[in-house]
Design a protein around this motif. Structure first.
Motif, PDB file in Angstrom:
ATOM      1  N   PHE A 218      -5.456   2.046  -4.417  1.00  0.00           N
ATOM      2  CA  PHE A 218      -6.251   1.320  -3.440  1.00  0.00           C
ATOM      3  C   PHE A 218      -7.024   0.197  -4.126  1.00  0.00           C
ATOM      4  CE2 PHE A 218      -4.829   3.684  -0.146  1.00  0.00           C
ATOM      5  CZ  PHE A 218      -5.389   4.933   0.093  1.00  0.00           C
ATOM      6  N   SER A 219      -7.615   0.507  -5.272  1.00  0.00           N
ATOM      7  CA  SER A 219      -8.355  -0.502  -6.017  1.00  0.00           C
ATOM      8  C   SER A 219      -8.673   0.085  -7.393  1.00  0.00           C
ATOM      9  CB  SER A 219      -9.642  -0.905  -5.292  1.00  0.00           C
ATOM     10  OG  SER A 219     -10.513   0.205  -5.202  1.00  0.00           O
TER      11      SER A 219
ATOM     12  N   THR B  96      -4.587  -8.290   0.462  1.00  0.00           N
ATOM     13  CA  THR B  96      -4.930  -7.053  -0.246  1.00  0.00           C
ATOM     14  C   THR B  96      -4.069  -5.912   0.268  1.00  0.00           C
ATOM     15  OG1 THR B  96      -7.204  -7.824  -0.446  1.00  0.00           O
ATOM     16  CG2 THR B  96      -6.813  -5.478  -0.784  1.00  0.00           C
ATOM     17  N   VAL B  97      -3.524  -5.153  -0.659  1.00  0.00           N
ATOM     18  CA  VAL B  97      -2.631  -4.068  -0.256  1.00  0.00           C
ATOM     19  C   VAL B  97      -3.055  -2.736  -0.858  1.00  0.00           C
ATOM     20  CG1 VAL B  97      -0.580  -5.504   0.086  1.00  0.00           C
ATOM     21  CG2 VAL B  97      -1.050  -4.544  -2.179  1.00  0.00           C
ATOM     22  N   ASN B  98      -2.645  -1.694  -0.191  1.00  0.00           N
ATOM     23  CA  ASN B  98      -2.685  -0.351  -0.740  1.00  0.00           C
ATOM     24  C   ASN B  98      -1.244   0.030  -1.042  1.00  0.00           C
ATOM     25  OD1 ASN B  98      -5.499  -0.166  -0.002  1.00  0.00           O
ATOM     26  ND2 ASN B  98      -4.806   0.243   2.088  1.00  0.00           N
TER      27      ASN B  98
ATOM     28  N   LYS C 215      -7.635   0.975   4.975  1.00  0.00           N
ATOM     29  CA  LYS C 215      -7.843   1.090   3.536  1.00  0.00           C
ATOM     30  C   LYS C 215      -8.478   2.425   3.150  1.00  0.00           C
ATOM     31  CE  LYS C 215      -9.847  -1.747  -0.150  1.00  0.00           C
ATOM     32  NZ  LYS C 215      -8.582  -2.005  -0.843  1.00  0.00           N
ATOM     33  N   SER C 216      -7.977   2.955   2.090  1.00  0.00           N
ATOM     34  CA  SER C 216      -8.549   4.132   1.416  1.00  0.00           C
ATOM     35  C   SER C 216      -8.264   5.467   2.063  1.00  0.00           C
ATOM     36  CB  SER C 216     -10.078   3.993   1.270  1.00  0.00           C
ATOM     37  OG  SER C 216     -10.394   2.860   0.534  1.00  0.00           O
TER      38      SER C 216
END
Lengths: 113, 115
Positions: A51-52, A30-32, B100-101
């Motif tokens: 991000f998603s 999973t990547v950003n 993340k984020s």
């Protein structure tokens, strides 16, 4: 190891032309994903990030990028460029396992007035 | 809007000298980073720092490099004995949290020239 490839090192366009800058990354998890811009004499600024969620991401100044997971791509687009878009553009990635951002080599965009 | 600041903007030093590059991250951020960009090359990660210790470092970040948060606001990068190949633009970044984020905010950079 993660890596980022930007296909174009130097792009020259006239004002009002459409822009697409290619970016591919290699990482199995999973990547950003990010696009940063560096205007002449200024520091790195974030244009947009993924991000998603919706793979079509809209950023500042009319830029957008589309994440295509099957192609490991995150191309940057703008329908009509302006002279003020002259800058260097960096595609970047980080994984959900670590903090470091891996940058591509950058694309120098020059817009002719 | 809060921003990351770096001093000096340009540092010239002789080979073998020690340099300290300074950064003031955004005040409520907890993660801090150094990156560098050698002229004509891509931006490369050096080190990340959290809770007063290094959380990750790259192969570039050898024993010549060290980082420190000497007080509640500054974050420094020290190069003990500079080499010609250390000439680069050094960027500090900070983020609210890691991974993340969380966006990393970059400073304007310090251009280091080693002669």
């Amino acid at each position: 190891a993660q890596s980022v490839s930007q296909h174009n090192h130097h792009v020259i366009l006239s004002e009002a032309a459409s822009l697409e800058l290619g970016c591919n990354y290699s990482y199995g998890g999973t990547v950003n994903l990010f696009w940063y811009v560096q205007y002449p004499g200024q520091h790195l600024q974030l244009l947009l990030k993924y991000f998603s969620g919706d793979p079509l991401v809209k950023g500042i100044k009319g830029f957008e990028a589309e994440f295509i997971k099957s192609k490991f791509s995150f191309n940057l687009r703008k329908p009509s460029v302006q002279w003020s878009d002259t800058a260097e553009y960096f595609c970047a990635v980080n994984s959900d396992r670590d903090d470091k951002i891996i940058f591509g080599k950058g694309t120098r965009l020059h817009i002719l007035p | 809007e809060p921003e990351v600041t770096q001093t000096p903007s340009h540092q010239v030093t002789q080979m073998g000298q020690e340099v300290i590059l300074r950064c003031v991250p955004i005040s409520n951020h907890l993660y801090f980073y150094w990156y560098r960009q050698i002229l004509g090359q891509k931006v490369e990660f050096l080190v990340s720092f959290y809770n007063n210790e290094i959380s990750e470092k790259s192969e570039i970040f050898d024993d010549q490099f060290s980082v420190e948060r000497p007080d509640g606001s500054n974050f420094t990068l020290k190069i003990r004995s500079t080499k010609l190949e250390d000439s680069a633009m050094y960027f500090c970044a900070s983020s609210e949290s890691g991974g993340k984020s969380y966006e990393q905010y970059f400073g304007p950079g310090t251009r280091l020239t080693v002669t």
